[in-house]
Design a protein around this motif. Structure first.
Motif, PDB file in Angstrom:
ATOM      1  N   THR A 259      57.439 -73.027 -45.438  1.00 33.59           N
ATOM      2  CA  THR A 259      58.232 -72.032 -44.722  1.00 33.59           C
ATOM      3  C   THR A 259      59.724 -72.245 -44.977  1.00 33.59           C
ATOM      4  OG1 THR A 259      56.529 -71.939 -43.011  1.00 33.59           O
ATOM      5  CG2 THR A 259      58.676 -71.025 -42.453  1.00 33.59           C
ATOM      6  N   GLY A 260      60.155 -73.493 -44.954  1.00 34.38           N
ATOM      7  CA  GLY A 260      61.562 -73.795 -45.236  1.00 34.38           C
ATOM      8  C   GLY A 260      61.963 -73.392 -46.641  1.00 34.38           C
ATOM      9  N   SER A 261      61.047 -73.562 -47.602  1.00 33.10           N
ATOM     10  CA  SER A 261      61.328 -73.154 -48.983  1.00 33.10           C
ATOM     11  C   SER A 261      61.433 -71.638 -49.101  1.00 33.10           C
ATOM     12  CB  SER A 261      60.234 -73.673 -49.918  1.00 33.10           C
ATOM     13  OG  SER A 261      60.209 -75.078 -49.911  1.00 33.10           O
ATOM     14  N   LEU A 262      60.545 -70.930 -48.397  1.00 35.00           N
ATOM     15  CA  LEU A 262      60.623 -69.461 -48.397  1.00 35.00           C
ATOM     16  C   LEU A 262      61.925 -68.981 -47.766  1.00 35.00           C
ATOM     17  CD1 LEU A 262      56.980 -68.403 -47.470  1.00 35.00           C
ATOM     18  CD2 LEU A 262      58.211 -67.844 -49.564  1.00 35.00           C
ATOM     19  N   ILE A 263      62.316 -69.586 -46.666  1.00 28.10           N
ATOM     20  CA  ILE A 263      63.575 -69.211 -46.012  1.00 28.10           C
ATOM     21  C   ILE A 263      64.752 -69.501 -46.933  1.00 28.10           C
ATOM     22  CG2 ILE A 263      65.130 -69.843 -44.108  1.00 28.10           C
ATOM     23  CD1 ILE A 263      62.572 -70.195 -42.394  1.00 28.10           C
ATOM     24  N   THR A 264      64.720 -70.629 -47.623  1.00 25.23           N
ATOM     25  CA  THR A 264      65.791 -70.979 -48.556  1.00 25.23           C
ATOM     26  C   THR A 264      65.900 -69.951 -49.678  1.00 25.23           C
ATOM     27  OG1 THR A 264      65.508 -73.329 -48.070  1.00 25.23           O
ATOM     28  CG2 THR A 264      66.633 -72.774 -50.118  1.00 25.23           C
ATOM     29  N   ALA A 265      64.764 -69.536 -50.241  1.00 24.84           N
ATOM     30  CA  ALA A 265      64.784 -68.550 -51.317  1.00 24.84           C
ATOM     31  C   ALA A 265      65.306 -67.204 -50.826  1.00 24.84           C
ATOM     32  CB  ALA A 265      63.384 -68.391 -51.904  1.00 24.84           C
TER      33      ALA A 265
ATOM     34  N   ILE B 233      69.474 -64.667 -58.119  1.00 30.70           N
ATOM     35  CA  ILE B 233      68.478 -63.794 -57.495  1.00 30.70           C
ATOM     36  C   ILE B 233      67.147 -63.902 -58.229  1.00 30.70           C
ATOM     37  CG2 ILE B 233      67.867 -61.372 -57.064  1.00 30.70           C
ATOM     38  CD1 ILE B 233      70.905 -60.887 -56.606  1.00 30.70           C
ATOM     39  N   LEU B 234      67.191 -63.926 -59.550  1.00 27.15           N
ATOM     40  CA  LEU B 234      65.968 -64.047 -60.345  1.00 27.15           C
ATOM     41  C   LEU B 234      65.250 -65.375 -60.064  1.00 27.15           C
ATOM     42  CD1 LEU B 234      64.184 -62.939 -62.719  1.00 27.15           C
ATOM     43  CD2 LEU B 234      65.665 -64.282 -64.209  1.00 27.15           C
ATOM     44  N   ILE B 235      65.990 -66.470 -60.024  1.00 25.64           N
ATOM     45  CA  ILE B 235      65.379 -67.781 -59.806  1.00 25.64           C
ATOM     46  C   ILE B 235      64.854 -67.902 -58.376  1.00 25.64           C
ATOM     47  CG2 ILE B 235      65.925 -70.237 -59.654  1.00 25.64           C
ATOM     48  CD1 ILE B 235      67.563 -69.896 -62.185  1.00 25.64           C
ATOM     49  N   CYS B 236      65.545 -67.317 -57.402  1.00 29.55           N
ATOM     50  CA  CYS B 236      65.038 -67.339 -56.024  1.00 29.55           C
ATOM     51  C   CYS B 236      63.771 -66.490 -55.895  1.00 29.55           C
ATOM     52  CB  CYS B 236      66.113 -66.842 -55.058  1.00 29.55           C
ATOM     53  SG  CYS B 236      67.452 -68.019 -54.800  1.00 29.55           S
ATOM     54  N   THR B 237      63.719 -65.374 -56.608  1.00 27.87           N
ATOM     55  CA  THR B 237      62.502 -64.565 -56.621  1.00 27.87           C
ATOM     56  C   THR B 237      61.366 -65.344 -57.258  1.00 27.87           C
ATOM     57  OG1 THR B 237      63.872 -62.573 -56.788  1.00 27.87           O
ATOM     58  CG2 THR B 237      61.537 -62.343 -57.335  1.00 27.87           C
ATOM     59  N   LEU B 238      61.660 -66.050 -58.338  1.00 32.52           N
ATOM     60  CA  LEU B 238      60.656 -66.901 -58.984  1.00 32.52           C
ATOM     61  C   LEU B 238      60.174 -67.989 -58.028  1.00 32.52           C
ATOM     62  CD1 LEU B 238      59.276 -67.311 -61.750  1.00 32.52           C
ATOM     63  CD2 LEU B 238      61.108 -68.910 -62.295  1.00 32.52           C
ATOM     64  N   LEU B 239      61.067 -68.526 -57.211  1.00 33.78           N
ATOM     65  CA  LEU B 239      60.679 -69.534 -56.220  1.00 33.78           C
ATOM     66  C   LEU B 239      59.722 -68.940 -55.190  1.00 33.78           C
ATOM     67  CD1 LEU B 239      60.963 -72.393 -55.025  1.00 33.78           C
ATOM     68  CD2 LEU B 239      62.971 -71.570 -53.790  1.00 33.78           C
ATOM     69  N   ILE B 240      59.969 -67.729 -54.749  1.00 34.98           N
ATOM     70  CA  ILE B 240      59.076 -67.073 -53.788  1.00 34.98           C
ATOM     71  C   ILE B 240      57.690 -66.887 -54.396  1.00 34.98           C
ATOM     72  CG2 ILE B 240      58.637 -64.917 -52.540  1.00 34.98           C
ATOM     73  CD1 ILE B 240      61.693 -64.734 -52.115  1.00 34.98           C
ATOM     74  N   VAL B 241      57.647 -66.430 -55.647  1.00 32.24           N
ATOM     75  CA  VAL B 241      56.360 -66.259 -56.335  1.00 32.24           C
ATOM     76  C   VAL B 241      55.653 -67.609 -56.472  1.00 32.24           C
ATOM     77  CG1 VAL B 241      55.301 -65.628 -58.550  1.00 32.24           C
ATOM     78  CG2 VAL B 241      57.075 -64.176 -57.553  1.00 32.24           C
ATOM     79  N   ALA B 242      56.396 -68.643 -56.825  1.00 31.74           N
ATOM     80  CA  ALA B 242      55.817 -69.977 -57.000  1.00 31.74           C
ATOM     81  C   ALA B 242      55.238 -70.517 -55.699  1.00 31.74           C
ATOM     82  CB  ALA B 242      56.873 -70.938 -57.544  1.00 31.74           C
ATOM     83  N   ILE B 243      55.928 -70.276 -54.609  1.00 35.44           N
ATOM     84  CA  ILE B 243      55.443 -70.754 -53.311  1.00 35.44           C
ATOM     85  C   ILE B 243      54.159 -70.030 -52.938  1.00 35.44           C
ATOM     86  CG2 ILE B 243      55.963 -70.803 -50.840  1.00 35.44           C
ATOM     87  CD1 ILE B 243      58.942 -71.203 -51.708  1.00 35.44           C
ATOM     88  N   ASN B 244      54.123 -68.731 -53.143  1.00 37.72           N
ATOM     89  CA  ASN B 244      52.931 -67.960 -52.785  1.00 37.72           C
ATOM     90  C   ASN B 244      51.744 -68.263 -53.690  1.00 37.72           C
ATOM     91  OD1 ASN B 244      54.054 -66.673 -50.568  1.00 37.72           O
ATOM     92  ND2 ASN B 244      54.959 -65.088 -51.827  1.00 37.72           N
ATOM     93  N   LYS B 245      51.991 -68.528 -54.966  1.00 37.30           N
ATOM     94  CA  LYS B 245      50.903 -68.827 -55.894  1.00 37.30           C
ATOM     95  C   LYS B 245      50.611 -70.323 -56.005  1.00 37.30           C
ATOM     96  CE  LYS B 245      51.073 -64.771 -58.740  1.00 37.30           C
ATOM     97  NZ  LYS B 245      49.736 -64.237 -58.604  1.00 37.30           N
ATOM     98  N   ARG B 246      51.443 -71.152 -55.356  1.00 32.07           N
ATOM     99  CA  ARG B 246      51.300 -72.617 -55.373  1.00 32.07           C
ATOM    100  C   ARG B 246      51.338 -73.160 -56.802  1.00 32.07           C
ATOM    101  NH1 ARG B 246      50.647 -74.467 -50.524  1.00 32.07           N
ATOM    102  NH2 ARG B 246      49.880 -76.494 -51.149  1.00 32.07           N
ATOM    103  N   ARG B 247      52.374 -72.812 -57.528  1.00 33.47           N
ATOM    104  CA  ARG B 247      52.572 -73.270 -58.905  1.00 33.47           C
ATOM    105  C   ARG B 247      53.868 -74.072 -58.966  1.00 33.47           C
ATOM    106  NH1 ARG B 247      47.995 -72.014 -59.156  1.00 33.47           N
ATOM    107  NH2 ARG B 247      47.095 -70.282 -60.290  1.00 33.47           N
ATOM    108  N   SER B 248      53.738 -75.364 -59.251  1.00 38.03           N
ATOM    109  CA  SER B 248      54.917 -76.231 -59.259  1.00 38.03           C
ATOM    110  C   SER B 248      55.837 -75.928 -60.437  1.00 38.03           C
ATOM    111  CB  SER B 248      54.495 -77.698 -59.281  1.00 38.03           C
ATOM    112  OG  SER B 248      53.810 -78.001 -60.476  1.00 38.03           O
ATOM    113  N   TRP B 249      55.284 -75.580 -61.581  1.00 37.23           N
ATOM    114  CA  TRP B 249      56.121 -75.352 -62.755  1.00 37.23           C
ATOM    115  C   TRP B 249      57.006 -74.123 -62.579  1.00 37.23           C
ATOM    116  CZ3 TRP B 249      55.260 -70.860 -65.527  1.00 37.23           C
ATOM    117  CH2 TRP B 249      54.052 -70.193 -65.282  1.00 37.23           C
ATOM    118  N   LEU B 250      56.629 -73.194 -61.693  1.00 37.27           N
ATOM    119  CA  LEU B 250      57.501 -72.047 -61.412  1.00 37.27           C
ATOM    120  C   LEU B 250      58.633 -72.424 -60.455  1.00 37.27           C
ATOM    121  CD1 LEU B 250      54.917 -69.144 -61.016  1.00 37.27           C
ATOM    122  CD2 LEU B 250      56.557 -69.464 -62.867  1.00 37.27           C
TER     123      LEU B 250
END
Length: 174
Positions: free
Chosen positions: A15-21, A76-93
């Protein structure tokens, strides 16, 4: 570094990572709007490499604004990528955000020190402004580093989960 288990003592690192993104996206959009709506010569851009005339020509052509806007679009692009990574649980993203985050923290520290020292050394009396920039900047840097540590802890948790493999995970995590 010890991993954080919670963000702000109540939320998970996810949740903290999503809020940060989301905060990164909101602040980037707000900064882009601010850069292009503030009067042109209210903020001074200088390169410290070229002479003042060349810096003025660059500012007249909006080159600093364009460069800052491009940087903020990548944020903005990298924060969007972070949101996708959190939802898909992919560390490399998550890795681009983690790496960029620590580089930005170093840049922020240098910027805070440079700006406050420049104000302290100015022949006009800007001691109050320099102190506000120094103290406020250090507080902002501490908050930024805490949020980076939250995202980094979540990154390590997801990476460890990926390394364990699908069949070694708990059934509710599949």
């Amino acid at each position: 570094m010890k991993r954080l288990q919670k963000c702000c003592c109540c939320a998970s690192t996810r949740t903290g990572s999503l809020i940060t993104a989301i905060l990164g996206i909101i602040l980037s959009i707000a900064t882009i709007i601010l850069i292009w709506t503030v009067k042109k010569h209210t903020v001074s851009f200088s390169t410290f490499i070229f002479d003042k005339e060349f810096d003025k020509k660059l500012s007249d052509l909006d080159i600093p604004r364009i460069i800052l806007t491009i940087n903020l679009c990548f944020t903005i692009l990298i924060c969007t990528l972070l949101i996708v990574a959190i939802n898909k649980r992919r560390s490399w993203l998550m890795l681009p955000w983690v790496v960029l985050g620590i580089v930005l923290a170093i840049g922020l520290l240098i910027s805070i020190l440079h700006t406050s020292i420049t104000y302290y050394l100015d022949e006009h009396d800007h001691v109050i402004e320099a102190t506000v920039i120094l103290v406020g900047g250090i507080l902002y840097l501490c908050l930024y580093l805490y949020l980076w540590a939250v995202v980094f802890s979540h990154y390590l948790d997801v990476r460890d989960e990926e390394e364990r493999g699908r069949y070694r995970k708990a059934p509710y995590r599949r």
